[in-house]
Each structure stands twice: as structure tokens, then as C-alpha cells.
Design a protein around this motif. Sequence first.
Motif, PDB file in Angstrom:
ATOM      1  N   PHE A   1       0.827  -1.214   0.000  1.00 28.47           N
ATOM      2  CA  PHE A   1       0.000   0.000   0.000  1.00 28.47           C
ATOM      3  C   PHE A   1       0.860   1.262   0.000  1.00 28.47           C
ATOM      4  CE2 PHE A   1      -3.810  -2.177   2.301  1.00 28.47           C
ATOM      5  CZ  PHE A   1      -4.259  -2.690   1.101  1.00 28.47           C
ATOM      6  N   LEU A   2       1.841   1.302   0.880  1.00 32.68           N
ATOM      7  CA  LEU A   2       2.688   2.497   0.976  1.00 32.68           C
ATOM      8  C   LEU A   2       3.465   2.746  -0.314  1.00 32.68           C
ATOM      9  CD1 LEU A   2       3.942   2.113   4.641  1.00 32.68           C
ATOM     10  CD2 LEU A   2       2.298   3.795   3.778  1.00 32.68           C
ATOM     11  N   ASP A   3       3.859   1.677  -0.988  1.00 33.59           N
ATOM     12  CA  ASP A   3       4.614   1.800  -2.236  1.00 33.59           C
ATOM     13  C   ASP A   3       3.743   2.165  -3.439  1.00 33.59           C
ATOM     14  OD1 ASP A   3       6.938   1.138  -0.896  1.00 33.59           O
ATOM     15  OD2 ASP A   3       6.989  -0.944  -1.631  1.00 33.59           O
ATOM     16  N   THR A   4       2.455   1.860  -3.384  1.00 34.90           N
ATOM     17  CA  THR A   4       1.622   2.004  -4.587  1.00 34.90           C
ATOM     18  C   THR A   4       0.498   3.027  -4.475  1.00 34.90           C
ATOM     19  OG1 THR A   4       0.192   0.172  -3.875  1.00 34.90           O
ATOM     20  CG2 THR A   4       2.059  -0.377  -5.331  1.00 34.90           C
ATOM     21  N   ALA A   5       0.126   3.442  -3.274  1.00 36.85           N
ATOM     22  CA  ALA A   5      -1.020   4.338  -3.108  1.00 36.85           C
ATOM     23  C   ALA A   5      -0.727   5.724  -3.658  1.00 36.85           C
ATOM     24  CB  ALA A   5      -1.415   4.428  -1.635  1.00 36.85           C
ATOM     25  N   LEU A   6      -1.679   6.254  -4.367  1.00 33.44           N
ATOM     26  CA  LEU A   6      -1.599   7.602  -4.914  1.00 33.44           C
ATOM     27  C   LEU A   6      -1.607   8.609  -3.770  1.00 33.44           C
ATOM     28  CD1 LEU A   6      -1.609   8.944  -7.711  1.00 33.44           C
ATOM     29  CD2 LEU A   6      -4.103   8.981  -7.589  1.00 33.44           C
ATOM     30  N   ASP A   7      -0.765   9.622  -3.854  1.00 39.02           N
ATOM     31  CA  ASP A   7      -0.671  10.608  -2.782  1.00 39.02           C
ATOM     32  C   ASP A   7      -0.609  12.001  -3.382  1.00 39.02           C
ATOM     33  OD1 ASP A   7      -0.335  11.867  -0.365  1.00 39.02           O
ATOM     34  OD2 ASP A   7       1.742  11.228  -0.085  1.00 39.02           O
ATOM     35  N   PRO A   8      -1.633  12.805  -3.281  1.00 35.87           N
ATOM     36  CA  PRO A   8      -2.945  12.498  -2.712  1.00 35.87           C
ATOM     37  C   PRO A   8      -3.823  11.808  -3.751  1.00 35.87           C
ATOM     38  CG  PRO A   8      -2.914  14.767  -3.426  1.00 35.87           C
ATOM     39  CD  PRO A   8      -1.536  14.207  -3.708  1.00 35.87           C
ATOM     40  N   GLY A   9      -4.862  11.161  -3.301  1.00 33.58           N
ATOM     41  CA  GLY A   9      -5.818  10.550  -4.209  1.00 33.58           C
ATOM     42  C   GLY A   9      -6.388   9.258  -3.674  1.00 33.58           C
ATOM     43  N   ILE A  10      -7.086   8.575  -4.564  1.00 28.83           N
ATOM     44  CA  ILE A  10      -7.749   7.317  -4.238  1.00 28.83           C
ATOM     45  C   ILE A  10      -7.119   6.217  -5.083  1.00 28.83           C
ATOM     46  CG2 ILE A  10      -9.933   6.050  -4.286  1.00 28.83           C
ATOM     47  CD1 ILE A  10     -11.326   8.840  -4.091  1.00 28.83           C
ATOM     48  N   THR A  11      -6.753   5.128  -4.431  1.00 28.40           N
ATOM     49  CA  THR A  11      -6.224   3.970  -5.148  1.00 28.40           C
ATOM     50  C   THR A  11      -7.198   2.821  -4.957  1.00 28.40           C
ATOM     51  OG1 THR A  11      -3.972   4.711  -4.672  1.00 28.40           O
ATOM     52  CG2 THR A  11      -4.236   2.444  -5.459  1.00 28.40           C
ATOM     53  N   VAL A  12      -7.622   2.239  -6.081  1.00 32.61           N
ATOM     54  CA  VAL A  12      -8.526   1.092  -6.058  1.00 32.61           C
ATOM     55  C   VAL A  12      -7.725  -0.142  -6.445  1.00 32.61           C
ATOM     56  CG1 VAL A  12     -10.602   0.040  -7.045  1.00 32.61           C
ATOM     57  CG2 VAL A  12     -10.508   2.521  -6.671  1.00 32.61           C
ATOM     58  N   TYR A  13      -7.740  -1.137  -5.570  1.00 38.48           N
ATOM     59  CA  TYR A  13      -7.071  -2.411  -5.799  1.00 38.48           C
ATOM     60  C   TYR A  13      -8.148  -3.438  -6.137  1.00 38.48           C
ATOM     61  CZ  TYR A  13      -3.289  -0.038  -3.331  1.00 38.48           C
ATOM     62  OH  TYR A  13      -2.333   0.857  -2.958  1.00 38.48           O
ATOM     63  N   VAL A  14      -8.022  -4.099  -7.292  1.00 41.36           N
ATOM     64  CA  VAL A  14      -9.017  -5.082  -7.733  1.00 41.36           C
ATOM     65  C   VAL A  14      -8.372  -6.461  -7.684  1.00 41.36           C
ATOM     66  CG1 VAL A  14     -10.578  -5.797  -9.579  1.00 41.36           C
ATOM     67  CG2 VAL A  14     -10.054  -3.357  -9.271  1.00 41.36           C
ATOM     68  N   SER A  15      -8.993  -7.377  -6.940  1.00 41.25           N
ATOM     69  CA  SER A  15      -8.402  -8.694  -6.727  1.00 41.25           C
ATOM     70  C   SER A  15      -9.482  -9.771  -6.687  1.00 41.25           C
ATOM     71  CB  SER A  15      -7.600  -8.673  -5.421  1.00 41.25           C
ATOM     72  OG  SER A  15      -6.815  -9.831  -5.298  1.00 41.25           O
ATOM     73  N   GLN A  16      -9.078 -10.978  -6.266  1.00 40.63           N
ATOM     74  CA  GLN A  16     -10.005 -12.087  -6.091  1.00 40.63           C
ATOM     75  C   GLN A  16     -10.453 -12.158  -4.638  1.00 40.63           C
ATOM     76  OE1 GLN A  16      -7.372 -12.058  -8.685  1.00 40.63           O
ATOM     77  NE2 GLN A  16      -6.575 -13.893  -7.762  1.00 40.63           N
ATOM     78  N   SER A  17     -11.473 -12.946  -4.404  1.00 39.30           N
ATOM     79  CA  SER A  17     -12.064 -13.029  -3.069  1.00 39.30           C
ATOM     80  C   SER A  17     -11.075 -13.482  -2.007  1.00 39.30           C
ATOM     81  CB  SER A  17     -13.284 -13.952  -3.081  1.00 39.30           C
ATOM     82  OG  SER A  17     -12.922 -15.269  -3.471  1.00 39.30           O
ATOM     83  N   GLY A  18     -10.232 -14.470  -2.302  1.00 42.72           N
ATOM     84  CA  GLY A  18      -9.296 -14.973  -1.297  1.00 42.72           C
ATOM     85  C   GLY A  18      -8.291 -13.926  -0.852  1.00 42.72           C
TER      86      GLY A  18
END
Length: 191
Positions: free
Chosen positions: A142-159
Motif C-alpha cells: 500500500f505504501l509503495d503504490t497508493a496515490l498521494d494524494p488521491g484514491i487507489t482502487v485495488y481489484v483482486s479475487q475473493s481470497g
Amino acid sequence: MLDAAELPAGERVLAFIRHAEKDSVSFGLTAAGREEAVLFGRKLRDLGRPARIISSPEERCCETAELIYAAVNGGAENFRSGGAVISPALGRPGIQVKNETAYRKLTDTMRCRDIFRKWKAGQFRDAMRNPEDIRSLIWKFFLDTALDPGITVYVSQSGTVACSGYALGLKDYMAGDESWVNFLDGYALSL
């Protein structure tokens, strides 16, 4: 479904969601799933904040991410050429996986929700990381990839959504009356 219009306030906001509804035969998105992904993206766009989309390499996740990206940006022209980030931490194999071969054997014979339930009870540590390791890895991610400032949406599988949410102490799927991870559901937080 996580409501993009109700994301928490803050400079760096993260939304970690499961892909949109998939077809149980082809595993591609259903028409309803595509519509819901576009609606999520429109609500995200209407917030008027910079947004980044990061997806698992799984095709249903990429398709969901592309629809969200297109709704936010008025088209998907740049999605696969740098507009979005595709990360194996979100799937194939996923941040919770320690040994891909052992994990694949589990997923070949069990549903993710059943694997998750037994993993919470301490089983499958040969195939999957423990919650403390997942927490450490996901925070770094998260710290390496989150937009600053802004919103980051991570799309993954249920597990991956379930294991990371549990490891962070944010969401415990399959506890009490909590059901399994619904499509486009997950968790949100502000850094």
C-alpha cells in the motif's frame, strides 16, 4: 458492493475490492457485473479526486479494473499501456500465497471460502503466509503504490481480499453472520 461515494476522507484513500460478478462457466464478467463496475467507476469519478487503479493479472480482475478506469477517465485507451498497474501481489498468486504449488493444490480441490476458514484456524501454513506476514507485506505494498494524494482502487479475487482484510484487522469474512466476499465488495481505509 463497496460504495465509491462513501469512501473515507483523507489524503491517501485505499479501496480493496473483489472483481465484478463473474460467469460461473466462462469466468468472464456477466453483463450485470460489467454494469456494476461502470457504476462504481462513475461514483469514483464524481468524487473529483485523482484515482489510480491497480489490478490482479487475473482476466476478470483486469476487465473490472478496465471498466472502472474507463468510467473514471472517459475511456480505456491507455489502460493496458500504463494507465493502470497490474500486480501479482493481488493475484496469480496473491500476497497471501507462500508456496504457489501447494496453494494451487488447495484451490483445485476446495472453494476459497473453505480454504480461508481453515487458514484462519491455523491450517495450510505450508501454502499460505500467516496473518502477521500478510499484514507486513500488504502495508508495504500500500505504501509503495497508493496515490498521494488521491484514491487507489485495488481489484483482486475473493481470497486475497478476505486474507488481507483479516490480516489488517479490518474485515473477518465468514465470522458470525458475515458472508463471503461479494462482488465489488471489500474494505476501504485512509492512510
